[in-house]
Design an enzyme around this catalytic site. Sequence first.
Site, mmCIF file in Angstrom:
data_model
loop_
_atom_site.group_PDB
_atom_site.id
_atom_site.type_symbol
_atom_site.label_atom_id
_atom_site.label_comp_id
_atom_site.label_asym_id
_atom_site.label_seq_id
_atom_site.Cartn_x
_atom_site.Cartn_y
_atom_site.Cartn_z
ATOM 1 N N GLU A 169 0.711 -0.776 -0.211
ATOM 2 C CA GLU A 169 -0.111 0.286 0.012
ATOM 3 C C GLU A 169 0.826 1.367 -0.023
ATOM 4 O O GLU A 169 2.106 1.534 1.222
ATOM 5 C CB GLU A 169 -0.931 0.354 0.900
ATOM 6 N N GLU B 206 -5.269 -2.680 12.778
ATOM 7 C CA GLU B 206 -4.991 -3.757 11.574
ATOM 8 C C GLU B 206 -6.076 -4.609 11.427
ATOM 9 O O GLU B 206 -6.625 -5.434 10.364
ATOM 10 C CB GLU B 206 -3.335 -4.285 11.796
ATOM 11 N N ALA C 246 2.009 -0.374 10.787
ATOM 12 C CA ALA C 246 1.829 -1.169 10.637
ATOM 13 C C ALA C 246 1.229 -1.535 9.400
ATOM 14 O O ALA C 246 0.376 -0.567 8.867
ATOM 15 C CB ALA C 246 1.115 -1.916 11.879
HETATM 16 N N1 B3K Z 1 -2.639 0.844 5.593
HETATM 17 C C1 B3K Z 1 -1.883 1.347 5.866
HETATM 18 C C2 B3K Z 1 -0.907 2.348 5.988
HETATM 19 C C3 B3K Z 1 -0.113 2.517 4.810
HETATM 20 C C4 B3K Z 1 1.079 3.902 4.976
HETATM 21 C C5 B3K Z 1 1.408 3.965 3.068
HETATM 22 N N2 B3K Z 1 2.100 5.108 3.286
HETATM 23 C C6 B3K Z 1 -1.495 0.832 7.777
HETATM 24 C C7 B3K Z 1 -3.303 1.289 8.339
HETATM 25 O O1 B3K Z 1 -3.587 2.233 8.406
HETATM 26 O O2 B3K Z 1 -3.292 0.187 9.077
HETATM 27 ZN ZN ZN Z 2 -5.539 1.929 8.374
#
Ligand code: B3K
Ligand code: ZN
Length: 878
Positions: free
Chosen positions: A127, A304, A268
């Site tokens: 991501e 998460e 994370a």
């Molecule tokens: N979704 C990831 C974050 C990704 C960051 C990319 N620069 C973690 C979170 O927000 O849970």
């Molecule tokens: Zn998130």
Amino acid sequence: MRTDSEQTIYLKDYAPTPYRIVSVDLDFLILEENTRVRAQLTIEPRPETAPGTPLVLDGDELKLDSIAVDGAPLALSAYLADANNLTLVEPPHRRFVLDTQVTLDPEANTKLMGLYRSSGTWCTQCEPEGFRRITYYLDRPDILAPFTVRMTAPIALAPVLLANGNPIERGEAGDDMHFAVWEDPFPKPAYLFALVAGDLGSITDSFTTQSGRKVDLAIYCTHGKEGECHYAMDSLKRSMAWDERRFGREYDLDIFNIVAVSDFNFGAMENKGLNIFNDRLVFAKPETATDANYHGIERVIAHEYFHNWTGNRITCRDWFQLCLKEGLTVYRDQEFTSDERSRPVQRIHDVQNLRASQFPEDGGPLAHPPRPEQYREINNFYTTTVYEKGAEIVRMLATLLGEAGFRQGMDLYFERHDGEATTIEAFIKVFEDATGADLSQFITWYLQAGTPQVSVSDSYDADSQTYSLTLSQKVDPTPGQPDKQPLLIPVRFGLIGPNGSSMGWSGVSGGTVRDDLILLDRDSVTLTFSGVANKPVPSLFRGFSAPVKLSSGLDQADLLFLARHDSDPFNRWDALQTVSTTLIAAAAKGRRWSDADADGLRQALVDTLENPQLDHAFKAQAIAIPSESVVGRHIGSDVDPDAVAAARHDLIATLVGPIAEKLESQYDALVVPEPYSPDAGQAGRRSLRNGLLNLLTAGSDRGNALASAQYHAAANMTDRYAAMAISAHYWTGDAPALLGDFRTRFAGDPLVFDKWLTASAQAPDDGVIERLRAILAAPDFPRTNPNRLRSLLGAFVMSNPTQFARADGAGFRFITEAVVEIDKVNPQVASRILTGFRILPILEARRREAGRAALEALKSQHILSRNVGEILDRILAG
Ligand code: B3K
Ligand code: ZN
């Protein structure tokens, strides 16, 4: 300046791809020297796609080894391949299999996006756009497909082979190699892909879901760290149970794995069934982790995990919708922590964080709506506005609709959009459809940047027993948005009578009031309450019911009255904060407080401390004096950080002086008996004791000795770190010695080294920049590790305002010079550090000019990444 791409992406240009990916088969051959990736993508044109439409796949630093369609190698004229794209000039107008092979060098991947190696372990981060660094693909979140992943690797280097979903096969592959095959049946966007291969230890457990399915849980880590993973595992099981209870959400695979790695760009990542974590958010033991670390682990493990439904099962149509998954999931993790710990304390904590980081963003050159409309580099939009303001918006929705209405909307969201990539509009619509509410004005919160300022005036007429209250809202222009619309602002409130109890009214006119909620939906609303027996003090925005800046118009006497009597704990806390902030801000501008003002505040603090009904954690927050940054923000322009720091120190000394002995005896009485436990009760007690140590260190001559004694006697990291950090922050006589001891005592533990870096970076003395330069220049400083860099430079930029914003510009230049070097290794880390310059507009002219000069030099003298280039341009334009 040149950056690697100046291209801007616009939300208005969104269009579906002409082709879709039906399924994905990946085959990784992982070797010490390189990794070969073969991808077999089953692709088909959409019904509306014209024959002959080219297929353009994304890539990033890729080199194509081979390409075939339906098994037949492609002629050179049939495709174009470069580092950033693979184009099939005229793909078959039917379903076909595209078979490509690329070779990667994970060891050389210092950007930590795509497939890279961290301390010997192969791992991935995709991501938002990392998958295109692994294979050519339609790397965007609206392309959902089931994945099968085969991995082959040397048994000795990678006995553990993990990917998303369920393991379906494994075995020997000859030549001391082995393989594993994983299958993820849930169609997912490529950003949720993950793979881990390495020599790792683990702890295992299981969770039985509400429908009786057993899920195997494991946390993988460096060998020897298994004993530090138990709190994370416990947090995971509590998160799984909570999501069932609170949102009816059950986990969907047979297995849930977490892997801790030491090189990671942020906290994370919620990859389906295989979360990858920065190890600082997994490892904890009392001697090396603080209460705050435990709290952070619990929160992020939950966050998460909650993404499995809000983010993975229902994902974002495009990255402009990031807030759809992040704001909602932050709201969910905040609610989890509130239910697990103390709700008011958690709320105060979250608001402190919002004010310390989101308000400055929203009020400066980097302001953007929670759903932006354009970006150059999407990684620059994983911001506190998208996350934390996004969570506040969801919270307001819950406030407006009530618990039941909100739950109905969420149920409909899961029912209607499961398996989809969707939008903010679709999210808002489920709440309208489920409850009948009209949210057409509410959605503006997502579209408009800037923190609304709400001002209040009131009057009371004793003869007619009417009380009238006027609330007005205003949002200042932000970059690209000169004109603002009025927002729908929910104001939770109460009226407090002279004896401190809440007052009723018999009628109200002039606007919408539902129970304890005022709907401020125009520029200005005047409410007239009838049947009000005495002049009340209004308590507004209870529980911080909307992310606004409030000018309540209340004087210090009214605020201290609220601090004593408000039934809403948040507003009690906030009243004290407002009084201290106002006094420090005025003093920094040359208008020092009166004795009576200081006496009144002191008495309110003592009353709070001595109130047996309040818990320790709340008291700790109530007696905390707002940070220099918060006060600077409150002043808002022409800020002299040295004057703010001096005024703050002076206020603490004035408050503490006459009550130092009393505070010290409370401090003594609060010792927490061993053994250590990270639970909220013990943690609250420690935080109050350390809050008192903070006041005593800044405001009495006993502080240096107390902090030193606490440092040396400490049996846990919370107390030891607090003593060191407080000493460093006020630069006590013993501070250098404590820092020196800490460094050698914990040599060899990288996460404790981070604590030392952070405390070192916050020292306010004039020698700090030279010391930090020396730390950074040491040959063994791990300059590719994001945790080390952020602990040192992030802490300096964000929480050392007097040295970062030095009038001679030395602090600014130290950072821009570091950013140039870091940018070559890891642009995401570099641009994040650079965001600290967003404070420039509020500084006094000399400092502002020094900061601009450092940025101009950065811009004119260096080739910068798109990440850094975008932040730089936005700050310079602001
Ligand atoms: N979704 C990831 C974050 C990704 C960051 C990319 N620069 C973690 C979170 O927000 O849970
Ligand atoms: Zn998130």
